[in-house]
Design an enzyme around this catalytic site. Structure first.
Site, mmCIF file in Angstrom:
data_model
loop_
_atom_site.group_PDB
_atom_site.id
_atom_site.type_symbol
_atom_site.label_atom_id
_atom_site.label_comp_id
_atom_site.label_asym_id
_atom_site.label_seq_id
_atom_site.Cartn_x
_atom_site.Cartn_y
_atom_site.Cartn_z
ATOM 1 N N ASP A 187 -3.904 20.905 -1.121
ATOM 2 C CA ASP A 187 -3.043 19.886 -1.711
ATOM 3 C C ASP A 187 -1.729 19.866 -0.943
ATOM 4 O O ASP A 187 -1.563 20.626 0.021
ATOM 5 C CB ASP A 187 -2.795 20.191 -3.197
ATOM 6 C CG ASP A 187 -1.952 21.435 -3.417
ATOM 7 O OD1 ASP A 187 -1.591 22.115 -2.432
ATOM 8 O OD2 ASP A 187 -1.649 21.724 -4.585
ATOM 9 N N ASP A 243 2.409 20.175 -1.766
ATOM 10 C CA ASP A 243 3.336 20.538 -2.832
ATOM 11 C C ASP A 243 4.765 20.152 -2.450
ATOM 12 O O ASP A 243 5.193 20.403 -1.321
ATOM 13 C CB ASP A 243 3.297 22.055 -3.065
ATOM 14 C CG ASP A 243 1.884 22.585 -3.242
ATOM 15 O OD1 ASP A 243 1.307 22.337 -4.308
ATOM 16 O OD2 ASP A 243 1.351 23.221 -2.307
ATOM 17 N N ASP A 268 1.187 17.819 -5.665
ATOM 18 C CA ASP A 268 1.948 18.404 -6.781
ATOM 19 C C ASP A 268 3.419 18.122 -6.570
ATOM 20 O O ASP A 268 3.967 18.452 -5.521
ATOM 21 C CB ASP A 268 1.760 19.927 -6.825
ATOM 22 C CG ASP A 268 0.597 20.339 -7.684
ATOM 23 O OD1 ASP A 268 -0.100 19.442 -8.215
ATOM 24 O OD2 ASP A 268 0.372 21.549 -7.832
HETATM 25 N N1 DCT Z 1 2.489 28.580 -7.577
HETATM 26 C C1 DCT Z 1 3.052 29.317 -8.592
HETATM 27 N N2 DCT Z 1 2.693 29.089 -9.869
HETATM 28 C C2 DCT Z 1 1.772 28.145 -10.154
HETATM 29 C C3 DCT Z 1 1.194 27.380 -9.139
HETATM 30 C C4 DCT Z 1 1.576 27.618 -7.842
HETATM 31 O O1 DCT Z 1 3.874 30.180 -8.329
HETATM 32 N N3 DCT Z 1 1.429 27.966 -11.421
HETATM 33 C C5 DCT Z 1 2.929 28.799 -6.210
HETATM 34 C C6 DCT Z 1 2.049 29.663 -5.371
HETATM 35 C C7 DCT Z 1 1.806 28.881 -4.117
HETATM 36 C C8 DCT Z 1 2.490 27.554 -4.316
HETATM 37 O O2 DCT Z 1 3.018 27.545 -5.606
HETATM 38 C C9 DCT Z 1 1.593 26.386 -4.099
HETATM 39 O O3 DCT Z 1 0.364 26.520 -4.807
HETATM 40 P P1 DCT Z 1 -0.996 26.086 -4.128
HETATM 41 O O4 DCT Z 1 -0.915 24.695 -3.642
HETATM 42 O O5 DCT Z 1 -2.082 26.390 -5.105
HETATM 43 O O6 DCT Z 1 -1.121 27.127 -2.933
HETATM 44 P P2 DCT Z 1 -0.969 26.912 -1.379
HETATM 45 O O7 DCT Z 1 -0.511 28.224 -0.879
HETATM 46 O O8 DCT Z 1 -0.126 25.722 -1.100
HETATM 47 O O9 DCT Z 1 -2.452 26.690 -0.921
HETATM 48 P P3 DCT Z 1 -3.117 25.376 -0.283
HETATM 49 O O10 DCT Z 1 -2.680 25.394 1.144
HETATM 50 O O11 DCT Z 1 -4.590 25.531 -0.433
HETATM 51 O O12 DCT Z 1 -2.592 24.193 -1.043
HETATM 52 MG MG MG Z 2 -0.635 23.780 -1.757
#
Ligand code: DCT
Ligand code: MG
Length: 393
Positions: free
Chosen positions: A208, A210, A317
């Site tokens: 995703d 963020d 997100d």
């Molecule tokens: N995070 C957090 N609490 C949450 C959700 C996410 O602290 N409830 C943090 C951890 C990593 C960051 O936010 C982004 O989450 P992801 O998109 O799930 O992880 P990512 O490392 O960006 O992995 P990807 O590259 O697959 O999106």
């Molecule tokens: Mg992510």
């Protein structure tokens, strides 16, 4: 030959590798000690974990085992595997005698694969996937065929399943960054937008995209999310969105309250409609969002998305943070998930502090420690600053 004792020993006392795990790993212990292993710090937030490392074959396998344990609701075991993988990622050289490790058992169980496919649907958790599996459902198509009751998120997850399985590239993330920036500035000039998650850590692909949004004048960010999503919706750029309100109150969430892994910022889980051509237009930064959104809406109804489509669905997100919490939110939303978990564990166990994406509380002094930058937070925690690109634990 590999001496794997260091990695079992360097795993902290709470999560020792079991005899079963040692057997699973089929590693031949040898008495020679690896100097890099001797220097290995035990918390992931004390060490540098680059994206590209020397042991991905091993760590991929360990992460599959971690996932496997997660599906079996064994969080302790899952975290232990993730920690083991993370240690190998931080090792400055390749582990030798990998042959022994390639033939790992328990990777190919069919039901696990099916559950993985079902949990891969946006909006579907392990429990739901497990229930569906027990009801005989084996694929997203089965859900539609059998007329399963799906909530709105699950409907979107099934509808855009193929797209959401495809990794999001950095180029796509950059296009979405431009769109989000445009949307945010249209509704709140002066707001600041930061790309978070894996892309901030230098990843080339992610599941995703963020974003963290704030405004230097505290209070201006209140009620911002609906304005952003309305703007995006008007442009035809959103396929799905669900916004949750900010529910964080320092007085209420103070140290007395049990720490919660989820933060409580105003947050929007969304699925963006990204024009395929947008990527090639990327170099032309004058491309307006209006341009990006035109065309497909009239040519092809949403629910007839096909492989030849000129757009794709992308998970995005959006998180809004008050300015005073921005440094904590930035640190929390950069990840990786294990790095975050380890930071919180370090804070609690080693410093008697409680860290969240909102604040840092010092239990000895009974006060909140304010910070404007991530560097300050690392300093409070007595940790060497680790840049985002080396938080890929
Ligand atoms: N995070 C957090 N609490 C949450 C959700 C996410 O602290 N409830 C943090 C951890 C990593 C960051 O936010 C982004 O989450 P992801 O998109 O799930 O992880 P990512 O490392 O960006 O992995 P990807 O590259 O697959 O999106
Ligand atoms: Mg992510």
């Amino acid at each position: 030959l590999l001496d794997i004792r260091w990695f079992t020993e360097s795993m902290e006392a709470g999560h020792p590798v079991t005899v079963q795990d040692r057997h699973t790993l089929q590693v031949n212990p040898k008495p020679n000690i690896d100097p890099a292993a001797m220097l290995m710090k035990s918390y992931a937030c004390q060490r540098r974990t680059p994206l590209k490392h020397h042991n991905s074959i091993l760590t991929d396998a360990l992460e599959i085992l971690a996932q496997n344990a997660e599906y079996n609701d064994n969080e302790g075991r899952s975290v232990a595997f993730r920690r083991a993988a993370s240690v190998l990622k931080a090792l400055p050289h390749r582990v030798k005698s990998m042959e022994d490790l390639r033939s790992l058992p328990c990777l190919g169980d069919h039901s696990q694969r099916v559950i993985k496919a079902l949990t891969g649907i946006f909006g579907v958790g392990v429990r739901t996937a497990d229930r569906w599996f027990r009801e005989g459902l084996r694929s997203p198509d089965d859900l539609i065929r059998t007329g399963q009751q799906l909530n709105r998120a699950q409907q979107a997850g099934v509808q855009y399943y193929n797209d959401l399985q495809k990794p999001v590239t950095k180029a796509e993330a950059d296009v979405i960054s431009d769109i989000v920036e445009k949307a945010v500035h249209a509704v709140l000039p002066g707001a600041e937008i930061q790309l978070m998650g894996g892309f901030r850590r230098g990843k080339e692909v992610g599941h995703d995209v963020d974003f963290l949004i704030t405004h230097p004048e505290e209070g201006k960010e209140e009620g911002l999310m609906p304005k952003i999503t309305n703007w995006l919706e008007e442009q035809g750029l959103l396929l799905y969105q669900k916004t949750t309100r900010n529910s964080y109150l320092e007085k209420m969430d103070g140290p007395a309250r049990a720490p919660n892994n989820m933060d409580r910022f105003e947050r929007c889980f969304s699925i963006f409609k990204l024009q395929a051509s947008a990527e090639s237009c990327k170099s032309n930064s004058t491309t307006s969002v209006q341009d990006i959104s035109t065309g497909s809406e009239t040519e092809r109804p949403r629910d007839q998305h096909s492989e030849e489509s000129d757009w794709r669905a992308v998970r995005v997100d959006l998180v809004v943070s008050p300015y005073s919490q921005f440094a904590f939110a930035t640190l929390g939303w950069t990840g990786s998930k294990l790095f975050e978990r380890e930071l919180r564990r370090w804070a609690g166990q080693e410093k008697h502090m409680s860290l969240s994406s909102h604040a840092l509380y010092d239990s000895k002094q009974n006060l909140y420690l304010r910070a404007k930058t991530e560097e300050e937070i690392f300093a409070y925690l007595g940790l060497e600053f680790i840049p985002p690109s080396e938080r890929n634990a």
